[in-house]
Design a protein around this motif. Structure first.
Motif, PDB file in Angstrom:
ATOM      1  N   THR A  51       5.946   4.927  -5.639  1.00  0.00           N
ATOM      2  CA  THR A  51       6.778   3.497  -6.511  1.00  0.00           C
ATOM      3  C   THR A  51       6.210   2.502  -7.206  1.00  0.00           C
ATOM      4  O   THR A  51       7.000   1.799  -7.943  1.00  0.00           O
ATOM      5  CB  THR A  51       7.536   2.763  -4.976  1.00  0.00           C
ATOM      6  OG1 THR A  51       7.943   3.380  -4.273  1.00  0.00           O
ATOM      7  CG2 THR A  51       8.434   1.770  -5.455  1.00  0.00           C
ATOM      8  N   LEU A  52       5.327   2.199  -6.814  1.00  0.00           N
ATOM      9  CA  LEU A  52       4.229   1.807  -7.308  1.00  0.00           C
ATOM     10  C   LEU A  52       2.964   2.271  -8.130  1.00  0.00           C
ATOM     11  O   LEU A  52       2.115   3.646  -7.499  1.00  0.00           O
ATOM     12  CB  LEU A  52       3.127   0.443  -6.757  1.00  0.00           C
ATOM     13  CG  LEU A  52       5.071  -0.675  -7.024  1.00  0.00           C
ATOM     14  CD1 LEU A  52       4.067  -1.904  -6.017  1.00  0.00           C
ATOM     15  CD2 LEU A  52       5.180  -1.331  -8.082  1.00  0.00           C
ATOM     16  N   ALA A  53       2.995   2.672  -9.815  1.00  0.00           N
ATOM     17  CA  ALA A  53       1.830   2.771 -10.436  1.00  0.00           C
ATOM     18  C   ALA A  53       0.394   2.186 -10.030  1.00  0.00           C
ATOM     19  O   ALA A  53       0.101   1.594  -9.888  1.00  0.00           O
ATOM     20  CB  ALA A  53       1.329   3.134 -11.475  1.00  0.00           C
ATOM     21  N   LEU A  68     -10.250   0.967  -7.336  1.00  0.00           N
ATOM     22  CA  LEU A  68      -9.845   0.159  -6.073  1.00  0.00           C
ATOM     23  C   LEU A  68      -8.417  -1.047  -6.812  1.00  0.00           C
ATOM     24  O   LEU A  68      -8.973  -1.769  -7.234  1.00  0.00           O
ATOM     25  CB  LEU A  68     -10.844  -1.044  -5.616  1.00  0.00           C
ATOM     26  CG  LEU A  68     -12.649  -0.630  -5.254  1.00  0.00           C
ATOM     27  CD1 LEU A  68     -13.893  -1.453  -5.282  1.00  0.00           C
ATOM     28  CD2 LEU A  68     -12.652   0.800  -4.458  1.00  0.00           C
ATOM     29  N   LEU A  69      -7.904  -0.780  -4.967  1.00  0.00           N
ATOM     30  CA  LEU A  69      -6.747  -1.779  -5.108  1.00  0.00           C
ATOM     31  C   LEU A  69      -6.493  -3.276  -4.752  1.00  0.00           C
ATOM     32  O   LEU A  69      -7.689  -3.960  -4.030  1.00  0.00           O
ATOM     33  CB  LEU A  69      -4.998  -1.790  -4.018  1.00  0.00           C
ATOM     34  CG  LEU A  69      -3.918  -2.555  -4.043  1.00  0.00           C
ATOM     35  CD1 LEU A  69      -3.244  -2.340  -5.405  1.00  0.00           C
ATOM     36  CD2 LEU A  69      -3.581  -1.941  -2.812  1.00  0.00           C
ATOM     37  N   ASP A  75       0.489  -1.454  -0.134  1.00  0.00           N
ATOM     38  CA  ASP A  75       0.082  -0.058   0.562  1.00  0.00           C
ATOM     39  C   ASP A  75       1.295   1.286  -0.144  1.00  0.00           C
ATOM     40  O   ASP A  75       0.876   1.931  -0.609  1.00  0.00           O
ATOM     41  CB  ASP A  75      -1.092  -0.267   1.029  1.00  0.00           C
ATOM     42  CG  ASP A  75      -1.987  -0.539   1.305  1.00  0.00           C
ATOM     43  OD1 ASP A  75      -2.693  -1.277   0.309  1.00  0.00           O
ATOM     44  OD2 ASP A  75      -1.824  -1.604   2.252  1.00  0.00           O
ATOM     45  N   LEU A  76       1.858   1.121   0.864  1.00  0.00           N
ATOM     46  CA  LEU A  76       3.176   2.461   1.235  1.00  0.00           C
ATOM     47  C   LEU A  76       3.250   2.575  -0.571  1.00  0.00           C
ATOM     48  O   LEU A  76       3.766   4.120  -0.696  1.00  0.00           O
ATOM     49  CB  LEU A  76       3.898   2.118   2.145  1.00  0.00           C
ATOM     50  CG  LEU A  76       4.522   3.190   2.540  1.00  0.00           C
ATOM     51  CD1 LEU A  76       3.868   4.938   2.730  1.00  0.00           C
ATOM     52  CD2 LEU A  76       5.513   2.926   3.348  1.00  0.00           C
ATOM     53  N   HIS A  77       3.557   2.194  -1.137  1.00  0.00           N
ATOM     54  CA  HIS A  77       4.540   1.224  -2.369  1.00  0.00           C
ATOM     55  C   HIS A  77       3.732   2.372  -3.369  1.00  0.00           C
ATOM     56  O   HIS A  77       3.897   2.863  -4.094  1.00  0.00           O
ATOM     57  CB  HIS A  77       4.981  -0.172  -3.230  1.00  0.00           C
ATOM     58  CG  HIS A  77       6.003  -0.224  -2.493  1.00  0.00           C
ATOM     59  ND1 HIS A  77       6.451   0.451  -1.924  1.00  0.00           N
ATOM     60  CD2 HIS A  77       6.280  -1.294  -1.897  1.00  0.00           C
ATOM     61  CE1 HIS A  77       7.774  -0.426  -1.058  1.00  0.00           C
ATOM     62  NE2 HIS A  77       7.460  -1.349  -1.615  1.00  0.00           N
ATOM     63  N   TYR A  78       2.211   2.098  -3.361  1.00  0.00           N
ATOM     64  CA  TYR A  78       1.225   2.790  -4.361  1.00  0.00           C
ATOM     65  C   TYR A  78       0.976   4.983  -3.731  1.00  0.00           C
ATOM     66  O   TYR A  78       1.352   5.583  -4.902  1.00  0.00           O
ATOM     67  CB  TYR A  78      -0.154   2.150  -4.311  1.00  0.00           C
ATOM     68  CG  TYR A  78      -0.397   1.266  -4.912  1.00  0.00           C
ATOM     69  CD1 TYR A  78      -0.514   1.299  -6.424  1.00  0.00           C
ATOM     70  CD2 TYR A  78      -0.281  -0.418  -4.100  1.00  0.00           C
ATOM     71  CE1 TYR A  78       0.332  -0.383  -6.914  1.00  0.00           C
ATOM     72  CE2 TYR A  78      -0.315  -1.408  -4.536  1.00  0.00           C
ATOM     73  CZ  TYR A  78       0.179  -0.953  -6.197  1.00  0.00           C
ATOM     74  OH  TYR A  78       0.192  -2.582  -7.077  1.00  0.00           O
TER      75      TYR A  78
END
Length: 366
Positions: free
Chosen positions: A55-57, A134-135, A48-51
């Protein structure tokens, strides 16, 4: 036909690097084959933090969150397999049960998982009626969510929600990688690189599996000190001399290693510390396009192996009863993995807390 939509609040990512905003959204009614769940608790995962930090798209605006436990409040059809009022864990890897991967027991590699996440109309919309992403088609950082029936697994309501939510991601991944993917046995010496939620779950699984040596490796001494309380027999700070230090504990290297950081460097490190015929299992989520470099001599002449284990190659409907049994016996310490608790409105503070060296899992509760 007029659609009935229920107002809820959700933590929405509108711009990478800006944190989450609590917004009023509207949730749809469940369609046949779906359930609507009132969220009780959600773990804050590094993915979640990477989004959040970019860091992640991900397509924005989006509601993140996938490590969730809740209570079913509505079902999409009368013949639903689940009942209103059931306490359930959400899995990010729904499976069809019919494709060749599912039939072979590899539910996390379901060939129809993308199809199962498709829907004829949006689950969440904003005040203007525009869809909100939504992830994983979950969106757990919201008061309610809609998922397919195959993505929920009933769980004993006696287990506190703040502990039960961990089962859906970090426990499933770390425990499953040890037990299912690597098949750790009492004959094995094991090393775990990265002692966050997934790493600590792997350490506990290795102890339950009877591994003869369990080496915890991290850059933070605080996490190493805590790793011993979860079952690590030895701890090592991650330094350039790691391989030499590990040689003193396990001459020749370890039989099974697990990487739970998410960097090419630690993934290569997990491979390099293997004994001959050993297997490195890479669990950390890395940037798209990342490459892992390994020593060809170690690979070819030593018969060493490197593999992934998405979501621990678990099958939660089968695994949860065993996980609960281990929790009740005191072998799986879910309660001690929760190092901080936050109200839903404090979700950004929770993400700051999870960055601290002594954090294992921050959890938000409704």
């Amino acid at each position: 036909m007029t659609l009935t939509r229920t107002p809820i609040r959700a933590a929405v990512l509108t711009r990478a690097g800006s944190g989450l905003e609590i917004q009023d959204l509207h949730i749809d009614e469940p369609l046949p084959g779906e359930v609507r769940v009132r969220t009780l608790a959600a773990g804050l995962c590094h993915s979640d933090l990477h989004y959040i930090d970019g860091t992640l798209a991900i397509e924005l605006p989006a509601v993140l969150g996938h490590e969730v436990v809740g209570e079913i409040v509505a079902v999409g059809e009368a013949k639903a397999r689940h009942r209103i009022g059931e306490r359930v864990v959400i899995t990010i890897s729904p499976s069809c049960g019919l494709c060749s991967s599912c039939v072979a027991g590899r539910a996390t590699q379901c060939e129809r998982s993308g199809e199962l996440r498709q829907r004829e109309r949006p689950k969440l919309t904003d005040a203007r009626g525009a869809p909100v992403n939504l992830l994983g088609s979950i969106g757990g950082f919201a008061e309610e969510l809609i998922v397919r029936e195959s993505a929920v697994v009933p769980i004993d309501p006696a287990i506190p929600a703040r502990e039960a939510c961990l089962i859906g991601c970090c426990i499933a991944t770390g425990f499953g990688a040890v037990v299912h993917a690597a098949g750790v046995s009492p004959l094995d010496a094991v090393a775990v690189i990265g002692c966050g939620g997934v790493g600590v779950a792997a350490i506990q699984a290795a102890k339950i599996a009877g591994a003869r040596i369990i080496v915890a490796i991290d850059v933070h001494q605080a996490k190493l000190d805590r790793a011993r309380s979860f079952g690590a027999s030895h701890t090592l700070l991650s330094t350039d001399g790691l391989r030499d230090e590990l040689e003193l504990i396990c001459p020749g290297g370890v039989d099974k290693s697990f990487e739970a950081v998410g960097s090419p460097h630690t993934a290569a490190q997990a491979f390099e510390i293997l004994a001959r015929n050993g297997t490195a299992t890479i669990l950390g989520l890395e940037k798209p396009g990342s490459r892992i470099s390994v020593d060809a001599e170690l690979l070819i002449e030593g018969d060493r192996k490197i593999r992934g284990a998405y979501m621990g190659t678990n099958q939660l409907p089968r695994d949860i009863p065993a996980l609960i049994s281990h929790h009740r016996s005191g072998a799986l310490l879910l309660d001690r993995m929760v190092t901080s608790r936050w109200r839903f409105e404090e979700i950004n503070e929770g993400f700051e807390a999870m960055k601290q060296a002594d954090s294992i899992r921050a959890v938000i509760e409704w």
